[in-house]
Design a protein around this motif. Structure first.
Motif, mmCIF file in Angstrom:
data_model
loop_
_atom_site.group_PDB
_atom_site.id
_atom_site.type_symbol
_atom_site.label_atom_id
_atom_site.label_comp_id
_atom_site.label_asym_id
_atom_site.label_seq_id
_atom_site.Cartn_x
_atom_site.Cartn_y
_atom_site.Cartn_z
ATOM 1 N N PHE A 145 0.811 -1.221 0.000
ATOM 2 C CA PHE A 145 0.000 0.000 0.000
ATOM 3 C C PHE A 145 0.847 1.275 0.000
ATOM 4 C CE2 PHE A 145 -3.177 -2.781 2.465
ATOM 5 C CZ PHE A 145 -3.922 -3.075 1.336
ATOM 6 N N ASN A 150 -9.552 5.103 -2.508
ATOM 7 C CA ASN A 150 -10.110 3.992 -3.305
ATOM 8 C C ASN A 150 -11.117 4.516 -4.325
ATOM 9 O OD1 ASN A 150 -12.624 4.215 -2.009
ATOM 10 N ND2 ASN A 150 -12.794 2.023 -1.599
ATOM 11 N N ASP A 169 -7.421 1.251 -6.900
ATOM 12 C CA ASP A 169 -8.138 -0.042 -6.949
ATOM 13 C C ASP A 169 -8.129 -0.586 -8.380
ATOM 14 O OD1 ASP A 169 -8.692 -0.403 -4.281
ATOM 15 O OD2 ASP A 169 -10.836 -0.022 -4.425
HETATM 16 O O1 AHR Z 1 -7.705 -3.147 1.740
HETATM 17 C C1 AHR Z 1 -7.965 -2.841 0.407
HETATM 18 C C2 AHR Z 1 -8.895 -1.681 0.321
HETATM 19 O O2 AHR Z 1 -10.074 -1.952 1.030
HETATM 20 C C3 AHR Z 1 -9.363 -1.314 -1.067
HETATM 21 O O3 AHR Z 1 -8.583 -0.370 -1.692
HETATM 22 C C4 AHR Z 1 -10.686 -0.708 -0.769
HETATM 23 O O4 AHR Z 1 -11.485 -0.505 -1.883
HETATM 24 C C5 AHR Z 1 -11.188 -1.656 0.225
HETATM 25 O O5 AHR Z 1 -12.302 -1.286 0.879
#
Ligand code: AHR
Length: 303
Positions: A120, A209, A237
């Motif tokens: 991330f 996201n 995403d």
């Molecule tokens: O942990 C991944 C994240 O959680 C995603 O980017 C998001 O869309 C989801 O809710």
């Protein structure tokens, strides 16, 4: 070394208890489907529990899996902190735990076998790298609004960190508004409405996201502005809906985060049950997509 589960609830069939975060986003729906489909294909009995975004529900589900003596427990932790006690209970019961998608911040890494999921921090860096490149010919201030994911979750913390790390090198980038919208479309719209009411000078939206970005697009359009033009939009995403918005010129760039973790999770589950060692960290492969690629890539998006 990997602890081998001694579960007895499924006879010869391997039993996997999986605690999911919830159903907050298109990404999450795809992740759930991937895990359910892959379990069926692999002949693994899946006990699936939806935590509805609440840590206490995940802890309850993990304790139930321990009582049921499943072979392996997997979960995607809603937040990063506060897992040591329940993970210790799983370890004492000799049930191996696999982290999927999100990490925990436990200092004792023997509490889980492996962590399968995205980087991330790198996603945040990739988001910022696009912005640095897109604004490289100007010294003008770039005012950024940020929609954060669930407070305390690994993707929210890390995506902020990676983005900040890159933009922090140039003082022209200013985050003028930053708030959680909990990874949902409804909150993305609501928080963006508040941002627009408070700030007339937002140049860029960085959404952690796609769902929040798509909600924010509605707010931007209702305010009479053009998403993708008046306010550039960076999202993470890579859902079909986001690719459609990109093809329509409303999102400028999408940093991919792959939810299709099911097949790999089943492979690791089998390895763990067989007593084979697994790497402690398995990072998924992901790309970055811009508007010029969106229309061609759209038919290939599977989530
Ligand atoms: O942990 C991944 C994240 O959680 C995603 O980017 C998001 O869309 C989801 O809710």
């Amino acid at each position: 070394a990997t602890a081998v589960g001694c579960g007895s609830s499924g006879g010869d069939q391997t039993v996997l208890g999986f605690s999911q975060v919830g159903a907050e986003s298109g990404w999450r729906t795809a992740n759930t489907k991937s895990i359910q489909d892959a379990a069926a294909a692999a002949g693994i009995q899946l006990k699936f529990a939806d935590a509805q975004q609440k840590q206490e529900n995940q802890i309850k589900a993990i304790r139930t899996f321990i009582q049921q003596r499943v072979d392996v427990i997997a979960f995607s932790p809603v937040v990063a902190s506060g897992w040591d006690t329940v993970l210790k209970e799983a370890k004492d019961a000799k049930i191996p735990v696999i982290l999927t998608d999100r990490a925990v911040d436990s200092a004792d890494t023997s509490l889980y076998v492996t962590f399968l999921g995205s980087d991330f921090v790198e996603e945040g860096r990739r988001a910022a790298n696009w912005l640095v490149d897109a604004t490289k010919n100007s010294t003008d201030t770039v005012n950024i609004a940020e929609l954060q994911g669930t407070t305390g979750s690994a993707p929210a913390t890390d995506r902020k960190k990676g983005f900040q790390e890159v933009i922090g090198a140039d003082p022209k980038f200013k985050i003028i508004a930053s708030q959680t919208a909990e990874f949902t479309r409804a909150k993305g719209k609501e928080v963006m409405q508040a941002f627009l009411a408070a700030h007339r000078d937002i140049n860029v939206l960085y959404a952690h996201n796609d769902d929040m970005a798509l909600g924010a697009i509605q707010a931007i359009e209702e305010a009479g502005l053009k998403p993708g033009k008046d306010i550039k939009i960076i999202s993470i995403d890579g859902t079909r809906d986001a690719f459609q918005a990109m093809a329509d010129g409303k999102i400028n760039v999408v940093v991919e985060c792959n939810p299709l973790l099911g097949p790999k999770l089943m492979e690791i589950t089998k390895e763990v049950v067989a007593g084979h060692p697994t790497p402690k960290r398995i990072v998924t492969d992901e790309g970055v997509y811009t508007q010029d690629q969106a229309a061609a890539a759209l038919p290939t998006r599977t989530y």
